[in-house]
Design a protein around this motif. Structure first.
Motif, PDB file in Angstrom:
ATOM      1  N   ALA A 103       0.919  -1.301  -0.081  1.00 15.34           N
ATOM      2  CA  ALA A 103       0.073  -0.050  -0.064  1.00 15.34           C
ATOM      3  C   ALA A 103       0.863   1.418  -0.075  1.00 15.34           C
ATOM      4  CB  ALA A 103      -0.985  -0.163   1.056  1.00 15.34           C
ATOM      5  N   LYS A 104       2.008   1.154   0.789  1.00 14.70           N
ATOM      6  CA  LYS A 104       2.800   2.395   0.652  1.00 14.70           C
ATOM      7  C   LYS A 104       3.426   3.009  -0.767  1.00 14.70           C
ATOM      8  CE  LYS A 104       6.849   4.068   3.294  1.00 14.70           C
ATOM      9  NZ  LYS A 104       8.050   3.918   4.124  1.00 14.70           N
ATOM     10  N   ASN A 105       3.457   1.778  -1.631  1.00 15.66           N
ATOM     11  CA  ASN A 105       3.819   2.252  -2.966  1.00 15.66           C
ATOM     12  C   ASN A 105       5.316   2.849  -2.966  1.00 15.66           C
ATOM     13  OD1 ASN A 105       3.453   1.820  -5.880  1.00 15.66           O
ATOM     14  ND2 ASN A 105       2.514   3.984  -6.020  1.00 15.66           N
ATOM     15  N   ALA A 106       6.053   1.917  -2.235  1.00 15.48           N
ATOM     16  CA  ALA A 106       7.604   2.749  -1.994  1.00 15.48           C
ATOM     17  C   ALA A 106       8.330   2.155  -3.231  1.00 15.48           C
ATOM     18  CB  ALA A 106       8.084   2.029  -0.781  1.00 15.48           C
ATOM     19  N   GLU A 107       9.417   2.770  -3.285  1.00 13.81           N
ATOM     20  CA  GLU A 107      10.400   2.659  -4.720  1.00 13.81           C
ATOM     21  C   GLU A 107      11.078   1.212  -4.339  1.00 13.81           C
ATOM     22  OE1 GLU A 107      12.881   5.927  -5.557  1.00 13.81           O
ATOM     23  OE2 GLU A 107      11.521   7.109  -4.405  1.00 13.81           O
ATOM     24  N   LEU A 108      11.232   0.719  -3.114  1.00 16.30           N
ATOM     25  CA  LEU A 108      12.091  -0.313  -2.622  1.00 16.30           C
ATOM     26  C   LEU A 108      11.222  -0.921  -1.644  1.00 16.30           C
ATOM     27  CD1 LEU A 108      14.975  -1.967  -2.616  1.00 16.30           C
ATOM     28  CD2 LEU A 108      15.619  -0.216  -1.156  1.00 16.30           C
ATOM     29  N   LEU A 109      11.129  -2.226  -1.821  1.00 19.56           N
ATOM     30  CA  LEU A 109      10.311  -3.230  -0.927  1.00 19.56           C
ATOM     31  C   LEU A 109      11.246  -4.378  -0.395  1.00 19.56           C
ATOM     32  CD1 LEU A 109       7.277  -4.174  -0.116  1.00 19.56           C
ATOM     33  CD2 LEU A 109       7.143  -5.408  -2.200  1.00 19.56           C
ATOM     34  N   PHE A 110      11.121  -4.415   0.811  1.00 18.26           N
ATOM     35  CA  PHE A 110      11.882  -5.419   1.669  1.00 18.26           C
ATOM     36  C   PHE A 110      10.919  -6.531   2.202  1.00 18.26           C
ATOM     37  CE2 PHE A 110      14.817  -1.908   1.712  1.00 18.26           C
ATOM     38  CZ  PHE A 110      16.087  -2.619   1.555  1.00 18.26           C
ATOM     39  N   LEU A 111      11.086  -7.817   2.036  1.00 18.76           N
ATOM     40  CA  LEU A 111      10.254  -8.688   2.434  1.00 18.76           C
ATOM     41  C   LEU A 111      11.111  -9.830   3.122  1.00 18.76           C
ATOM     42  CD1 LEU A 111       8.095  -9.473  -0.955  1.00 18.76           C
ATOM     43  CD2 LEU A 111       7.400  -8.090   0.967  1.00 18.76           C
ATOM     44  N   ASP A 112      10.567 -10.005   4.163  1.00 18.96           N
ATOM     45  CA  ASP A 112      11.480 -10.883   5.104  1.00 18.96           C
ATOM     46  C   ASP A 112      10.573 -12.285   5.123  1.00 18.96           C
ATOM     47  OD1 ASP A 112      13.082 -12.399   6.830  1.00 18.96           O
ATOM     48  OD2 ASP A 112      13.106 -11.104   8.295  1.00 18.96           O
ATOM     49  N   GLU A 113      11.158 -13.486   4.405  1.00 22.18           N
ATOM     50  CA  GLU A 113      10.215 -14.700   4.748  1.00 22.18           C
ATOM     51  C   GLU A 113       8.730 -14.621   4.243  1.00 22.18           C
ATOM     52  OE1 GLU A 113      11.559 -17.674   4.594  1.00 22.18           O
ATOM     53  OE2 GLU A 113      13.372 -17.535   5.437  1.00 22.18           O
ATOM     54  N   PRO A 114       8.651 -13.814   3.103  1.00 20.58           N
ATOM     55  CA  PRO A 114       7.055 -13.666   2.972  1.00 20.58           C
ATOM     56  C   PRO A 114       6.156 -14.622   2.576  1.00 20.58           C
ATOM     57  CG  PRO A 114       8.332 -13.304   0.862  1.00 20.58           C
ATOM     58  CD  PRO A 114       9.388 -13.684   1.898  1.00 20.58           C
ATOM     59  N   GLY A 115       6.632 -15.818   2.472  1.00 19.02           N
ATOM     60  CA  GLY A 115       5.615 -16.975   2.370  1.00 19.02           C
ATOM     61  C   GLY A 115       5.165 -17.619   3.446  1.00 19.02           C
ATOM     62  N   ASN A 116       5.746 -17.188   4.708  1.00 15.32           N
ATOM     63  CA  ASN A 116       5.239 -17.639   6.043  1.00 15.32           C
ATOM     64  C   ASN A 116       3.717 -17.660   6.097  1.00 15.32           C
ATOM     65  OD1 ASN A 116       7.817 -18.022   7.222  1.00 15.32           O
ATOM     66  ND2 ASN A 116       7.742 -16.427   8.695  1.00 15.32           N
ATOM     67  N   ASN A 117       3.278 -19.098   6.301  1.00 14.78           N
ATOM     68  CA  ASN A 117       1.753 -19.201   6.433  1.00 14.78           C
ATOM     69  C   ASN A 117       0.808 -18.855   5.561  1.00 14.78           C
ATOM     70  OD1 ASN A 117       2.550 -20.133   9.580  1.00 14.78           O
ATOM     71  ND2 ASN A 117       2.758 -17.955   9.880  1.00 14.78           N
ATOM     72  N   LEU A 118       1.511 -18.689   4.335  1.00 15.14           N
ATOM     73  CA  LEU A 118       0.480 -18.308   3.319  1.00 15.14           C
ATOM     74  C   LEU A 118      -0.413 -19.471   2.395  1.00 15.14           C
ATOM     75  CD1 LEU A 118       2.473 -15.449   1.535  1.00 15.14           C
ATOM     76  CD2 LEU A 118       0.589 -15.096   3.407  1.00 15.14           C
ATOM     77  N   ASP A 119      -1.379 -19.136   2.056  1.00 19.58           N
ATOM     78  CA  ASP A 119      -2.197 -20.544   1.277  1.00 19.58           C
ATOM     79  C   ASP A 119      -1.779 -20.460  -0.148  1.00 19.58           C
ATOM     80  OD1 ASP A 119      -4.111 -18.596  -0.451  1.00 19.58           O
ATOM     81  OD2 ASP A 119      -4.048 -17.805   1.833  1.00 19.58           O
ATOM     82  N   LYS A 120      -2.108 -21.563  -0.494  1.00 18.27           N
ATOM     83  CA  LYS A 120      -1.377 -21.465  -2.121  1.00 18.27           C
ATOM     84  C   LYS A 120      -2.100 -20.344  -3.075  1.00 18.27           C
ATOM     85  CE  LYS A 120      -1.311 -24.594  -6.088  1.00 18.27           C
ATOM     86  NZ  LYS A 120      -0.792 -23.755  -6.696  1.00 18.27           N
ATOM     87  N   ASN A 121      -3.069 -19.960  -2.934  1.00 16.34           N
ATOM     88  CA  ASN A 121      -3.538 -18.958  -3.786  1.00 16.34           C
ATOM     89  C   ASN A 121      -2.876 -17.670  -3.618  1.00 16.34           C
ATOM     90  OD1 ASN A 121      -5.768 -20.336  -5.138  1.00 16.34           O
ATOM     91  ND2 ASN A 121      -7.303 -19.898  -3.835  1.00 16.34           N
ATOM     92  N   THR A 122      -2.490 -17.317  -2.492  1.00 13.20           N
ATOM     93  CA  THR A 122      -1.832 -16.302  -2.069  1.00 13.20           C
ATOM     94  C   THR A 122      -0.044 -16.284  -2.551  1.00 13.20           C
ATOM     95  OG1 THR A 122      -3.285 -15.794  -0.119  1.00 13.20           O
ATOM     96  CG2 THR A 122      -1.115 -14.499  -0.362  1.00 13.20           C
ATOM     97  N   LEU A 123       0.274 -17.269  -2.293  1.00  9.70           N
ATOM     98  CA  LEU A 123       1.447 -17.903  -2.649  1.00  9.70           C
ATOM     99  C   LEU A 123       1.735 -17.805  -4.000  1.00  9.70           C
ATOM    100  CD1 LEU A 123       2.580 -20.847  -0.573  1.00  9.70           C
ATOM    101  CD2 LEU A 123       3.624 -18.627  -0.552  1.00  9.70           C
ATOM    102  N   ASP A 124       0.764 -18.337  -4.941  1.00  7.05           N
ATOM    103  CA  ASP A 124       0.754 -17.927  -6.360  1.00  7.05           C
ATOM    104  C   ASP A 124       0.874 -16.745  -6.829  1.00  7.05           C
ATOM    105  OD1 ASP A 124       0.897 -20.771  -6.624  1.00  7.05           O
ATOM    106  OD2 ASP A 124      -1.179 -21.031  -7.266  1.00  7.05           O
ATOM    107  N   TRP A 125       0.050 -15.797  -6.157  1.00  7.26           N
ATOM    108  CA  TRP A 125      -0.314 -14.448  -6.500  1.00  7.26           C
ATOM    109  C   TRP A 125       1.167 -13.751  -6.093  1.00  7.26           C
ATOM    110  CZ3 TRP A 125       0.365  -9.966  -3.826  1.00  7.26           C
ATOM    111  CH2 TRP A 125       0.413  -8.747  -4.549  1.00  7.26           C
ATOM    112  N   LEU A 126       1.791 -13.896  -5.049  1.00  6.25           N
ATOM    113  CA  LEU A 126       2.908 -13.396  -4.625  1.00  6.25           C
ATOM    114  C   LEU A 126       4.340 -13.667  -5.516  1.00  6.25           C
ATOM    115  CD1 LEU A 126       4.348 -11.084  -2.580  1.00  6.25           C
ATOM    116  CD2 LEU A 126       4.567 -13.295  -0.996  1.00  6.25           C
ATOM    117  N   HIS A 127       4.305 -15.250  -6.056  1.00  2.95           N
ATOM    118  CA  HIS A 127       5.306 -15.250  -6.797  1.00  2.95           C
ATOM    119  C   HIS A 127       5.266 -14.517  -8.050  1.00  2.95           C
ATOM    120  CE1 HIS A 127       5.529 -19.476  -4.745  1.00  2.95           C
ATOM    121  NE2 HIS A 127       6.551 -18.594  -4.322  1.00  2.95           N
ATOM    122  N   ASN A 128       3.809 -14.673  -8.629  1.00  2.00           N
ATOM    123  CA  ASN A 128       3.752 -13.833  -9.860  1.00  2.00           C
ATOM    124  C   ASN A 128       4.015 -12.304  -9.815  1.00  2.00           C
ATOM    125  OD1 ASN A 128       2.958 -15.732 -11.499  1.00  2.00           O
ATOM    126  ND2 ASN A 128       0.790 -15.740 -10.912  1.00  2.00           N
TER     127      ASN A 128
END
Length: 172
Positions: A103-128
């Motif tokens: 939402a911040k729409n920042a120039e640089l995005l940091f994600l630490d272990e972003p797949g933690n506890n995510l369901d398959k649909n959200t994981l697929d969206w995040l991978h894309n």
């Protein structure tokens, strides 16, 4: 990750950001241009929507709804969250943290272990998202499915906690 975020100032070596040493950059200005979704997010007492809007209070209702839908949070917008995220699953907290960072729409995005506890649909969206985004995204993951999304990959050696130094194998 904490060094890159400017959260740890006491480190050896040099880190350059945009051609300048991180130690010489105005941290408030730097942080205004970055967004971070931590491995263990902290959520504030309020609604899911309020927790996301913290990063960008002027976000339009349409933008918020689109983001909520992408992350499978549409039905939770008005749900009350306890301090720290009590009352939510680990996956729900992770989705809210990612939504807040996006939402911040920042120039640089940091994600630490972003797949933690995510369901398959959200994981697929995040991978894309990771594969197709034109943003600079730095993420840490031990999951090969995330490493495969990276345009550039840095693999660090695994270190033994016993005397003797580095072991075979790598972490990503």
């Amino acid at each position: 990750m904490k060094v890159l975020l400017g959260l740890l100032a006491n480190y050896g070596g040099k880190l350059w950001v945009g051609g300048r040493k991180l130690r010489e950059i105005n941290l408030a200005a730097y942080r205004s241009r970055i967004a971070y979704a931590p491995q263990d997010p902290w959520l504030f007492e309020g609604t899911v929507e309020e927790n996301i809007r913290i990063s960008r209070p002027d976000m339009s209702k349409e933008e918020l709804e689109a983001l909520l839908e992408k992350l499978g949070l549409g039905a939770l917008a008005d749900r009350l969250v306890g301090n720290g995220g009590s009352g939510l699953s680990g996956g729900e907290k992770q989705k809210i943290s990612i939504a807040r960072a996006l939402a911040k729409n920042a120039e640089l995005l940091f994600l630490d272990e972003p797949g933690n506890n995510l369901d398959k649909n959200t994981l697929d969206w995040l991978h894309n998202f990771l594969r197709e985004s034109n943003k600079t995204i730095v993420f840490v993951s031990h999951e090969e499915s995330f490493a495969a999304c990276a345009h550039k990959r840095v693999t660090l050696p695994t270190f033994s906690l016993q005397a003797g130094g580095a072991e075979g194998g790598n972490i990503s």
